[in-house]
Design an enzyme around this catalytic site. Structure first.
Site, short mmCIF file in Angstrom:
data_model
loop_
_atom_site.label_atom_id
_atom_site.label_comp_id
_atom_site.label_asym_id
_atom_site.label_seq_id
_atom_site.Cartn_x
_atom_site.Cartn_y
_atom_site.Cartn_z
N GLY A 187 0.83 -1.21 0.00
CA GLY A 187 0.00 0.00 0.00
C GLY A 187 0.86 1.24 0.00
CG ASN A 188 -0.16 4.61 -1.59
OD1 ASN A 188 -0.91 5.43 -1.06
ND2 ASN A 188 -0.50 3.96 -2.70
#
Ligand code: CTP
Length: 402
Positions: free
Chosen positions: A209-210
């Site tokens: 993810g980020n």
């Protein structure tokens, strides 16, 4: 008249500026609006309910029940019948209560029950106005979709001179008239906005993810809604609350975001892709939790479909597409390249070199580049203000305004 027949609830708080509300009510009644007044207990020390009930031609409510008859004042009904709620003067105390959801009087119960647009016109001394706590509360209220009628600059009741004066009644009426749905510039237009990160599953408990929070996209969605657009917000995982009156589609992965975008793209005339979509996803998702064994470990990844480029390639006449670019170096060149490659009309560039810009902050600093090479650089501001700037550029774009 834009306000004729509108049910407008005026919520008056305890401020010396409450005297201006008598004029406000007269102007609204003259514009053929139906006015109902509610007051905080403190407001009644500054102007009498009798004055305001006479001018509004309706009983004024202060408490949850009528002290004489014991009859209950239904706050839900007052809120649901309103086309607009206008909190004026809005004191620092009431703004703080609104920002935190406190409910210690009828006025706050009406506010919390509202489904219609809520406007607030602050009035306070200049230092109270400037205090970070007040400004933070105002940002929060904006993020809930509440609309500020900005205070004026000038002599204050304290004798000081500065910002914090309640907007003049004429200005409040003009503000409401301009806001009126009939005059909203994006009325009848559909907008599609993406926001937040995507999560690409590695196994049942892990993902790639980020740090995207979704704040920028949610602010854009709210702004487009305020301008009258019918907004669909496709959001990756985000802890933000669902903006009022917006059709939210929650997705997790890039593939799901692509599918949702494809489903809604054809109907949209404004498309803004602010999501931080993962560029790569695991080729295979392990069905069981991957156990730790080797010292080194790698996961084979494949490219995700570029959603923005896919939609850009399908763009039809009358559609405006706005992309985002987050860059660390050669920012302008990279952004221009993306604009051309993805067939965009505008690209919003964030540079990671700018302090306060990018992911997970409440502020952003952007440069917007248009297809014809025009470059507009904006200063560091709150994401709500950045969303306004972006929407203003869309409003004046020949594709929307032509
Ligand atoms: N975007 C998208 N789908 C993807 C990747 C990106 O729709 N799979 C969109 C983003 O929402 C954003 C724009 O493309 O509006 C720019 O994303 P970015 O990751 O900066 O661009 P890339 O083309 O992936 O280029 P790079 O990662 O090499 O900088």
């Amino acid at each position: 008249m834009a306000l004729a027949g509108k049910n407008i609830v005026i919520a008056v708080c305890g401020s010396i500026a409450a005297y201006k509300i008598a004029t406000l009510i007269r102007l609204l009644v003259k514009a053929d609006a139906q006015v109902r007044v509610i007051m905080s207990e403190e407001a009644t020390a500054f102007i009498t309910p009798l004055t305001l009930s006479t001018l509004s031609k309706n009983p004024v409510l202060v408490n949850y029940y009528q002290p004489d008859t014991g009859e209950w004042n239904n706050h839900v009904e007052i809120a649901l019948q309103a086309d607009y709620i206008v909190i004026a003067p809005a004191t620092a105390n009431t703004l703080a209560k609104m920002a935190n959801g406190l409910c210690d009087n009828l006025l706050m119960a009406v506010y919390l029950s509202a489904k219609c647009p809520v406007f607030f016109a602050p009035a306070m001394d200049l230092d109270m106005w400037k205090h970070p706590a007040t400004q933070h509360n105002i940002e929060r209220l904006r993020s809930y979709g509440n609309i500020i009628i900005p205070p004026g600059n000038g002599p204050l009741a304290s004798g000081l001179i500065g910002e914090g004066r309640l907007a003049e009644p004429e200005e409040i009426v003009a503000f409401l008239e301009n806001y009126s749905e009939d005059s909203l510039p994006l009325l009848g237009k559909k907008a599609l906005v993406t926001a937040g990160p995507t999560y690409e599953a590695i196994d049942p408990v892990r993902f790639i993810g980020n740090h995207s929070s979704g704040k920028m996209g949610y602010a854009i969605a709210r702004q487009l809604k305020q301008l009258g657009a019918d907004v669909t917000l496709i959001s990756g995982p985000s802890s933000l609350s669902i903006p009022e009156g917006i059709h939210l589609i929650s997705v997790t992965s890039a593939a799901q975001m692509l599918q949702a975008c494809e489903d809604h793209f054809a109907a949209a005339s404004i498309v803004i892709m602010s999501a931080a979509v993962a560029d790569y996803t695991p080729i295979e998702v392990a069905t069981q939790k991957i156990k730790k064994k080797e010292d080194q470990f790698s996961i084979p990844l494949k490219k995700t479909t570029d959603i923005l480029a896919t939609l850009g390639a399908r763009k039809k006449d009358g559609q405006i597409i706005v992309g985002f670019a987050l860059e660390t170096n050669d920012e302008l060149d990279h952004a221009k390249d993306k604009l051309a490659r993805k067939n965009l009309d505008l690209i919003v560039l964030n540079s990671m070199r700018d302090k306060g810009a990018g992911f997970a902050t409440d502020t952003n600093k952007v440069t917007v580049i248009s297809r014809n090479g025009e470059i507009k650089e904006f200063s560091l501001k709150s994401k709500e203000e950045v969303a306004k700037d972006i929407c203003q550029l869309i409003l004046t774009h020949p594709l929307i305004n032509g």
